[in-house]
Design an enzyme around this catalytic site. Structure first.
Site, PDB file in Angstrom:
ATOM      1  N   ALA A   1       3.368  -2.898   8.832  1.00  0.00           N
ATOM      2  CA  ALA A   1       3.257  -4.246   8.269  1.00  0.00           C
ATOM      3  C   ALA A   1       3.498  -4.225   6.758  1.00  0.00           C
ATOM      4  O   ALA A   1       4.213  -5.074   6.217  1.00  0.00           O
ATOM      5  CB  ALA A   1       1.876  -4.819   8.579  1.00  0.00           C
ATOM      6  N   LYS A   2       2.909  -3.255   6.071  1.00  0.00           N
ATOM      7  CA  LYS A   2       3.067  -3.202   4.610  1.00  0.00           C
ATOM      8  C   LYS A   2       4.518  -2.863   4.229  1.00  0.00           C
ATOM      9  O   LYS A   2       5.048  -3.416   3.266  1.00  0.00           O
ATOM     10  CB  LYS A   2       2.098  -2.171   4.010  1.00  0.00           C
ATOM     11  CG  LYS A   2       0.625  -2.580   4.085  1.00  0.00           C
ATOM     12  CD  LYS A   2       0.314  -3.816   3.266  1.00  0.00           C
ATOM     13  CE  LYS A   2      -1.178  -4.023   3.045  1.00  0.00           C
ATOM     14  NZ  LYS A   2      -1.476  -5.270   2.313  1.00  0.00           N
TER      15      LYS A   2
ATOM     16  N   SER B   1       0.864  -1.177   0.000  1.00  0.00           N
ATOM     17  CA  SER B   1       0.000   0.000   0.000  1.00  0.00           C
ATOM     18  C   SER B   1       0.899   1.224   0.000  1.00  0.00           C
ATOM     19  O   SER B   1       2.022   1.168   0.530  1.00  0.00           O
ATOM     20  CB  SER B   1      -0.853   0.004   1.271  1.00  0.00           C
ATOM     21  OG  SER B   1      -1.342   1.304   1.520  1.00  0.00           O
TER      22      SER B   1
ATOM     23  N   TYR C   1      -0.626  -0.618  10.337  1.00  0.00           N
ATOM     24  CA  TYR C   1      -0.852  -1.146   8.975  1.00  0.00           C
ATOM     25  C   TYR C   1       0.349  -0.771   8.091  1.00  0.00           C
ATOM     26  O   TYR C   1       0.878  -1.605   7.355  1.00  0.00           O
ATOM     27  CB  TYR C   1      -2.145  -0.530   8.450  1.00  0.00           C
ATOM     28  CG  TYR C   1      -2.531  -0.840   7.019  1.00  0.00           C
ATOM     29  CD1 TYR C   1      -3.058  -2.069   6.660  1.00  0.00           C
ATOM     30  CD2 TYR C   1      -2.413   0.142   6.025  1.00  0.00           C
ATOM     31  CE1 TYR C   1      -3.448  -2.331   5.343  1.00  0.00           C
ATOM     32  CE2 TYR C   1      -2.802  -0.105   4.712  1.00  0.00           C
ATOM     33  CZ  TYR C   1      -3.321  -1.346   4.380  1.00  0.00           C
ATOM     34  OH  TYR C   1      -3.705  -1.597   3.079  1.00  0.00           O
ATOM     35  N   ALA C   2       0.801   0.491   8.217  1.00  0.00           N
ATOM     36  CA  ALA C   2       1.941   0.960   7.416  1.00  0.00           C
ATOM     37  C   ALA C   2       3.199   0.166   7.750  1.00  0.00           C
ATOM     38  O   ALA C   2       3.976  -0.208   6.852  1.00  0.00           O
ATOM     39  CB  ALA C   2       2.177   2.448   7.673  1.00  0.00           C
TER      40      ALA C   2
HETATM   41  N1  LIG Z   1      -8.650  -0.782  -1.224  1.00  0.00           N
HETATM   42  C1  LIG Z   1      -7.623   0.042  -1.211  1.00  0.00           C
HETATM   43  O1  LIG Z   1      -7.752   1.281  -1.375  1.00  0.00           O
HETATM   44  C2  LIG Z   1      -6.227  -0.480  -0.992  1.00  0.00           C
HETATM   45  C3  LIG Z   1      -5.155   0.413  -1.122  1.00  0.00           C
HETATM   46  C4  LIG Z   1      -3.868  -0.070  -0.966  1.00  0.00           C
HETATM   47  C5  LIG Z   1      -3.647  -1.401  -0.694  1.00  0.00           C
HETATM   48  N2  LIG Z   1      -4.696  -2.248  -0.565  1.00  0.00           N
HETATM   49  C6  LIG Z   1      -4.402  -3.665  -0.308  1.00  0.00           C
HETATM   50  O2  LIG Z   1      -4.974  -4.418  -1.341  1.00  0.00           O
HETATM   51  C7  LIG Z   1      -5.299  -5.740  -0.854  1.00  0.00           C
HETATM   52  C8  LIG Z   1      -6.741  -6.071  -1.219  1.00  0.00           C
HETATM   53  O3  LIG Z   1      -7.582  -5.103  -0.628  1.00  0.00           O
HETATM   54  P1  LIG Z   1      -9.133  -4.960  -0.989  1.00  0.00           P
HETATM   55  O4  LIG Z   1      -9.411  -3.506  -0.900  1.00  0.00           O
HETATM   56  O5  LIG Z   1      -9.456  -5.716  -2.229  1.00  0.00           O
HETATM   57  O6  LIG Z   1      -9.774  -5.678   0.318  1.00  0.00           O
HETATM   58  P2  LIG Z   1     -11.222  -6.268   0.596  1.00  0.00           P
HETATM   59  O7  LIG Z   1     -12.207  -5.855  -0.441  1.00  0.00           O
HETATM   60  O8  LIG Z   1     -11.522  -5.961   2.023  1.00  0.00           O
HETATM   61  O9  LIG Z   1     -10.986  -7.855   0.447  1.00  0.00           O
HETATM   62  C9  LIG Z   1     -10.136  -8.512   1.358  1.00  0.00           C
HETATM   63  C10 LIG Z   1     -10.139 -10.014   1.081  1.00  0.00           C
HETATM   64  O10 LIG Z   1      -9.310 -10.624   2.077  1.00  0.00           O
HETATM   65  C11 LIG Z   1     -10.099 -11.506   2.878  1.00  0.00           C
HETATM   66  N3  LIG Z   1      -9.686 -11.378   4.274  1.00  0.00           N
HETATM   67  C12 LIG Z   1      -9.748 -10.268   5.065  1.00  0.00           C
HETATM   68  N4  LIG Z   1      -9.332 -10.565   6.310  1.00  0.00           N
HETATM   69  C13 LIG Z   1      -9.004 -11.888   6.292  1.00  0.00           C
HETATM   70  C14 LIG Z   1      -8.540 -12.795   7.279  1.00  0.00           C
HETATM   71  N5  LIG Z   1      -8.330 -12.422   8.551  1.00  0.00           N
HETATM   72  N6  LIG Z   1      -8.280 -14.067   6.926  1.00  0.00           N
HETATM   73  C15 LIG Z   1      -8.510 -14.497   5.650  1.00  0.00           C
HETATM   74  N7  LIG Z   1      -8.953 -13.690   4.677  1.00  0.00           N
HETATM   75  C16 LIG Z   1      -9.205 -12.412   4.990  1.00  0.00           C
HETATM   76  C17 LIG Z   1     -11.548 -11.061   2.689  1.00  0.00           C
HETATM   77  O11 LIG Z   1     -12.510 -12.117   2.905  1.00  0.00           O
HETATM   78  P3  LIG Z   1     -13.160 -12.394   4.370  1.00  0.00           P
HETATM   79  O12 LIG Z   1     -13.534 -11.073   4.954  1.00  0.00           O
HETATM   80  O13 LIG Z   1     -14.343 -13.315   4.124  1.00  0.00           O
HETATM   81  O14 LIG Z   1     -12.109 -13.090   5.169  1.00  0.00           O
HETATM   82  C18 LIG Z   1     -11.521 -10.657   1.216  1.00  0.00           C
HETATM   83  O15 LIG Z   1     -11.579 -11.798   0.395  1.00  0.00           O
HETATM   84  C19 LIG Z   1      -5.033  -5.688   0.661  1.00  0.00           C
HETATM   85  O16 LIG Z   1      -3.766  -6.239   0.940  1.00  0.00           O
HETATM   86  C20 LIG Z   1      -5.014  -4.198   0.975  1.00  0.00           C
HETATM   87  O17 LIG Z   1      -4.226  -3.910   2.110  1.00  0.00           O
HETATM   88  C21 LIG Z   1      -5.992  -1.833  -0.709  1.00  0.00           C
END
Ligand SMILES: NC(=O)c1ccc[n+]([C@@H]2O[C@H](COP(=O)([O-])OP(=O)(O)OC[C@H]3O[C@@H](n4cnc5c(N)ncnc54)[C@H](OP(=O)(O)O)[C@@H]3O)[C@@H](O)[C@H]2O)c1
Length: 247
Positions: free
Chosen positions: A158-159, A142, A155-156
């Site tokens: 960890a990333k 991120s 979070y920062a």
């Molecule tokens: N969205 C953003 O703006 C953004 C920006 C920068 C980086 N990111 C990174 O991009 C990646 C994807 O993010 P996203 O926005 O697509 O997230 P999301 O829509 O919240 O989806 C997260 C996925 O991970 C699963 N998950 C969450 N907690 C979990 C746990 N404890 N154990 C197993 N599975 C788990 C969720 O399913 P369940 O809840 O059913 O477990 C879901 O399938 C992440 O690493 C995030 O940090 C996102």
């Protein structure tokens, strides 16, 4: 691994493939002809639909990142089902926005385990399966790893840890034909960011040179590029995809 299994198409492991970026990746990797294994805590219509549509080529299991033993067990199930792993996308992540001085100790541990320790365990288990034929690993980081924002210090951390892990690992695994890269996205719409207020959304848009938020599809394009043979000489790198907000 038997010849028969390896002839049936490459195998991708995507953590958190039930929604958001993970869901887009799972759909596109299956469309490319890969077999795909993914996990999340809960199934949903998407994972159940795919399990019915691709009974041989799609595997979903319920796994919680907070249980690293279960993460390793999942990779065993992938090996039993598909025989190998060619691509790992460490996608699943967890975000609580809380000020550092008041965040509870168990919430600190949650963030560190889900966003750093679990991906490290998942990577080791998958990399051991990639040793024979090589492969590719993409960590989803991120822009919080490279810029300071309030309320996301743990979070920062960890990333940023994940990015350092990727760079060091590229040195160790390059000689056995495994590339390791990190994708560093800016803000895109998903459940993870659903509690960002309209006002903050507008602020982000205003500060982004390209004048808008990204989409999961655009982030997936970059992941698939890093995973593809077009990126065959790229390893140990972080690719920022954020419409220019960090430039
Ligand atoms: N969205 C953003 O703006 C953004 C920006 C920068 C980086 N990111 C990174 O991009 C990646 C994807 O993010 P996203 O926005 O697509 O997230 P999301 O829509 O919240 O989806 C997260 C996925 O991970 C699963 N998950 C969450 N907690 C979990 C746990 N404890 N154990 C197993 N599975 C788990 C969720 O399913 P369940 O809840 O059913 O477990 C879901 O399938 C992440 O690493 C995030 O940090 C996102």
């Amino acid at each position: 691994m038997s010849e028969r299994l390896s002839e049936r198409g490459p195998v991708a492991v995507v953590s958190g493939g039930s929604r958001g970026l993970g869901r887009v990746l799972v759909e596109r990797l299956l469309a490319e002809g890969r077999r795909v294994a993914t996990f999340s805590r809960k199934p949903n219509e998407f994972t159940e639909g795919l399990a019915a549509a691709y009974p041989e080529d799609f595997l979903w299991e319920s796994v919680d990142l907070h249980d690293p033993g279960a993460v390793r067990q999942f990779v065993k199930a992938v090996k039993e089902r598909f025989g190998t792993v060619d691509l790992l996308v460490n996608n699943a992540g967890l975000l609580h926005q809380e000020l550092f001085l008041t965040i509870a100790p168990n919430r600190i541990d949650d963030l560190l385990v889900a966003n750093l320790a679990a991906p490290v365990h998942l990577t080791q288990a998958c990399a051991r399966l990639m040793m024979r034929d090589g492969g590719s690993i993409v960590h989803i980081s991120s822009i919080n790893a490279i810029r300071g924002y309030r309320g996301v210090a743990v979070y920062a951390a960890a990333k940023a840890g994940l990015e350092g892990f990727g760079r060091a690992l590229a040195r160790e695994l390059g000689p056995v034909g495994i590339r390791v890269n990190t994708l560093t996205p800016g803000f895109f719409d998903s459940e993870l960011t659903s509690d960002v207020t309209e006002r903050n959304r507008e602020k982000i848009q205003h500060r982004t040179p390209l004048g808008r938020l990204g989409t999961a599809e655009e982030i997936a394009d970059a992941v698939l590029f890093l995973a593809s043979s077009q990126a065959r000489f790229i390893t140990g790198q972080s690719l920022v995809i954020d419409g220019g907000i960090t430039c």
